[in-house]
Design a protein around this motif. Structure first.
Motif, PDB file in Angstrom:
ATOM      1  N   GLU A 265     -20.783   5.423  17.785  1.00  0.00           N
ATOM      2  CA  GLU A 265     -19.825   4.371  18.117  1.00  0.00           C
ATOM      3  C   GLU A 265     -18.599   4.510  17.221  1.00  0.00           C
ATOM      4  N   ALA A 266     -17.422   4.416  17.828  1.00  0.00           N
ATOM      5  CA  ALA A 266     -16.176   4.493  17.065  1.00  0.00           C
ATOM      6  C   ALA A 266     -15.934   3.174  16.336  1.00  0.00           C
ATOM      7  N   VAL A 267     -15.633   3.257  15.058  1.00  0.00           N
ATOM      8  CA  VAL A 267     -15.380   2.090  14.222  1.00  0.00           C
ATOM      9  C   VAL A 267     -14.030   2.279  13.535  1.00  0.00           C
ATOM     10  N   GLU A 268     -13.232   1.215  13.494  1.00  0.00           N
ATOM     11  CA  GLU A 268     -11.917   1.276  12.862  1.00  0.00           C
ATOM     12  C   GLU A 268     -11.864   0.357  11.651  1.00  0.00           C
ATOM     13  N   ILE A 269     -11.224   0.853  10.606  1.00  0.00           N
ATOM     14  CA  ILE A 269     -11.051   0.112   9.355  1.00  0.00           C
ATOM     15  C   ILE A 269      -9.562   0.035   9.074  1.00  0.00           C
ATOM     16  N   ASP A 270      -9.028  -1.180   8.912  1.00  0.00           N
ATOM     17  CA  ASP A 270      -7.615  -1.353   8.590  1.00  0.00           C
ATOM     18  C   ASP A 270      -7.396  -1.078   7.114  1.00  0.00           C
ATOM     19  N   VAL A 271      -6.389  -0.271   6.826  1.00  0.00           N
ATOM     20  CA  VAL A 271      -6.086   0.131   5.450  1.00  0.00           C
ATOM     21  C   VAL A 271      -4.614  -0.143   5.177  1.00  0.00           C
ATOM     22  N   LEU A 272      -4.335  -0.939   4.141  1.00  0.00           N
ATOM     23  CA  LEU A 272      -2.957  -1.184   3.722  1.00  0.00           C
ATOM     24  C   LEU A 272      -2.477   0.004   2.897  1.00  0.00           C
ATOM     25  N   ASN A 273      -1.306   0.491   3.226  1.00  0.00           N
ATOM     26  CA  ASN A 273      -0.754   1.680   2.569  1.00  0.00           C
ATOM     27  C   ASN A 273       0.599   1.330   1.961  1.00  0.00           C
ATOM     28  N   VAL A 274       0.547   0.414   0.988  1.00  0.00           N
ATOM     29  CA  VAL A 274       1.792  -0.129   0.428  1.00  0.00           C
ATOM     30  C   VAL A 274       2.588   0.945  -0.293  1.00  0.00           C
ATOM     31  N   ASN A 275       1.916   1.748  -1.118  1.00  0.00           N
ATOM     32  CA  ASN A 275       2.639   2.760  -1.896  1.00  0.00           C
ATOM     33  C   ASN A 275       2.922   4.035  -1.112  1.00  0.00           C
ATOM     34  N   GLY A 276       2.389   4.158   0.091  1.00  0.00           N
ATOM     35  CA  GLY A 276       2.684   5.301   0.938  1.00  0.00           C
ATOM     36  C   GLY A 276       2.003   6.593   0.541  1.00  0.00           C
ATOM     37  N   ARG A 277       0.968   6.548  -0.295  1.00  0.00           N
ATOM     38  CA  ARG A 277       0.289   7.777  -0.714  1.00  0.00           C
ATOM     39  C   ARG A 277      -0.593   8.342   0.393  1.00  0.00           C
ATOM     40  N   LEU A 278      -1.115   7.463   1.219  1.00  0.00           N
ATOM     41  CA  LEU A 278      -1.970   7.922   2.308  1.00  0.00           C
ATOM     42  C   LEU A 278      -1.116   8.334   3.509  1.00  0.00           C
ATOM     43  N   LYS A 279      -1.550   9.380   4.177  1.00  0.00           N
ATOM     44  CA  LYS A 279      -0.803   9.900   5.320  1.00  0.00           C
ATOM     45  C   LYS A 279      -1.715   9.969   6.544  1.00  0.00           C
ATOM     46  N   PRO A 280      -1.175   9.673   7.720  1.00  0.00           N
ATOM     47  CA  PRO A 280      -1.971   9.863   8.939  1.00  0.00           C
ATOM     48  C   PRO A 280      -2.414  11.309   9.064  1.00  0.00           C
ATOM     49  N   GLY A 281      -3.681  11.485   9.441  1.00  0.00           N
ATOM     50  CA  GLY A 281      -4.238  12.818   9.588  1.00  0.00           C
ATOM     51  C   GLY A 281      -5.105  13.250   8.427  1.00  0.00           C
ATOM     52  N   MET A 282      -5.079  12.510   7.303  1.00  0.00           N
ATOM     53  CA  MET A 282      -5.905  12.879   6.157  1.00  0.00           C
ATOM     54  C   MET A 282      -7.377  12.644   6.454  1.00  0.00           C
ATOM     55  N   TYR A 283      -8.240  13.540   5.949  1.00  0.00           N
ATOM     56  CA  TYR A 283      -9.682  13.393   6.090  1.00  0.00           C
ATOM     57  C   TYR A 283     -10.240  12.606   4.907  1.00  0.00           C
ATOM     58  N   THR A 284     -11.279  11.819   5.182  1.00  0.00           N
ATOM     59  CA  THR A 284     -11.846  10.932   4.164  1.00  0.00           C
ATOM     60  C   THR A 284     -13.370  11.015   4.164  1.00  0.00           C
TER      61      THR A 284
END
Length: 363
Positions: A265-284
């Motif tokens: 099942e696909a699950v989504e987690i909202d993440v605040l990226n205030v400082n902009g260090r995280l980028k779309p496409g990064m693996y976690t």
């Protein structure tokens, strides 16, 4: 010589008796050791085993849009470039299409003409209606014709008003603005280029806009664990590209259905990226809490025996062993959830191995 012979006989007889005694006691000692062999037993407990699991995930932009041209035209100006941060409603690019402007002005002229006709016919009808109050001044037929003309002119005016609104909407398509706050991540056009629905270059958008101050962390949760997630639960995750730092987010959405191919099942987690260090496409690597199953039994992890054919625990009842097939659930420290034909209070071998045979009598 007789006393010496007697002593020798006694010594030999005594040695024989001693050897006989040694041989007769050896099996008895071995039997006692076998009977002394014991197993540590553990009690089966029914309770959910809260735990956490690690799953891979990927960060995505919270909102992402590909901007294509709505009408045919030439690029007049481009106000942004790759990496530009824009606000909602900000101008992105301007197109020019003379024929669209001509259609707009023509529709505007027709509307004004229809509005003037309606105003004249309405005034004429109102005057005739007022005059008809005096008997014999206005024929009823003429009054009805005046009213019908006013209604027709009103309908024509409304039609032209709709045409003008359509032409105005087409004119507005020449100005492209940002639908939300974000970052321009792709630009594929330049001033002077001809664009339109039929002139897409390799089906690439003019611009790509992504929201990056808030991200979606998307992961696939296995079927057996999907029912144990709690909406709003706090999760932690690490990013391969930023080692040594831990981030947080909350479970916000679940798909509510399983992927037929991967049974997850696909699950989504909202993440605040205030400082902009995280980028779309990064693996976690996500550490996600699970509440456990209410119908699970809990035993020590060492009680589970894994063979090439199945997984089982060794149940001890009336001093006899019995193999019980099980399925494993959550793991936490040295405990594990199991599902099988067991009941709370049953006794299982704590450190079980496949050397213990089914039906074996143990003390």
């Amino acid at each position: 010589m007789q006393p010496y012979k007697l002593f020798s006989t006694l010594v030999i007889s005594g040695s024989a008796l001693l050897l006989g005694a040694c041989h007769s006691t050896a099996p008895q000692v071995k039997s006692n050791r076998h009977k002394a062999k014991a197993y540590e037993l553990a009690t089966v407990v029914k309770q959910p085993l809260a735990s956490s699991i690690q799953l891979p995930g990927a960060l995505e932009a919270f909102e992402k849009v590909s901007i294509y041209p709505r009408i045919n035209g030439f690029i007049k100006t481009v106000a942004v470039d790759r990496g530009s941060r824009v606000k909602k409603g900000q101008l992105l690019l301007q197109l020019e299409a003379p024929e669209v402007m001509q259609q707009y002005f023509a529709a505007q002229s027709r509307y004004h003409q229809a509005a003037a006709l309606f105003a004249g016919s309405r005034d004429n009808y109102e005057r005739m209606l007022a005059t008809s109050a005096t008997p014999g001044t206005i024929a009823p037929h003429d009054l009805e014709l005046s009213k019908a003309k006013m209604i027709a002119d009103s309908a024509l005016m409304n039609t032209e008003r709709s045409n003008l609104a359509g032409a105005a909407a087409m004119k507005d398509y020449l100005t492209v603005t940002a639908p939300f706050d974000g970052v321009i991540t792709e630009r594929n056009i330049h001033p002077g280029a001809l664009v339109g629905s039929a002139t897409k270059s390799e089906d690439k958008p003019m611009l790509m806009l992504e929201q990056e101050d808030k991200l979606r962390l998307v992961l696939q949760v296995p079927e057996i664990l999907s029912a144990q997630l709690q909406e709003g639960a706090l999760v932690t995750f690490k990013v391969n590209a930023i080692p040594g730092q831990q981030f947080q987010g909350k479970i916000s959405r679940q798909a509510g259905t399983l992927n037929n191919k991967y049974r997850s099942e696909a699950v989504e987690i909202d993440v605040l990226n205030v400082n902009g260090r995280l980028k779309p496409g990064m693996y976690t690597e996500v550490n996600i809490p699970v509440s456990g199953s209410s119908g699970a039994m809990v035993v020590p992890a060492t009680a589970v025996v894994t063979s090439t054919e199945k997984k089982y625990v060794v149940l001890v009842k009336d001093k006899k062993t019995k193999w019980i097939d099980i399925q494993e659930g959550n793991h936490h420290n040295d405990s594990t959830e199991i599902f099988g034909l067991l009941h709370p209070g049953d006794q299982v071998v704590e450190n079980a191995t496949d050397d213990i045979r089914e039906g074996e009598i143990i003390n």
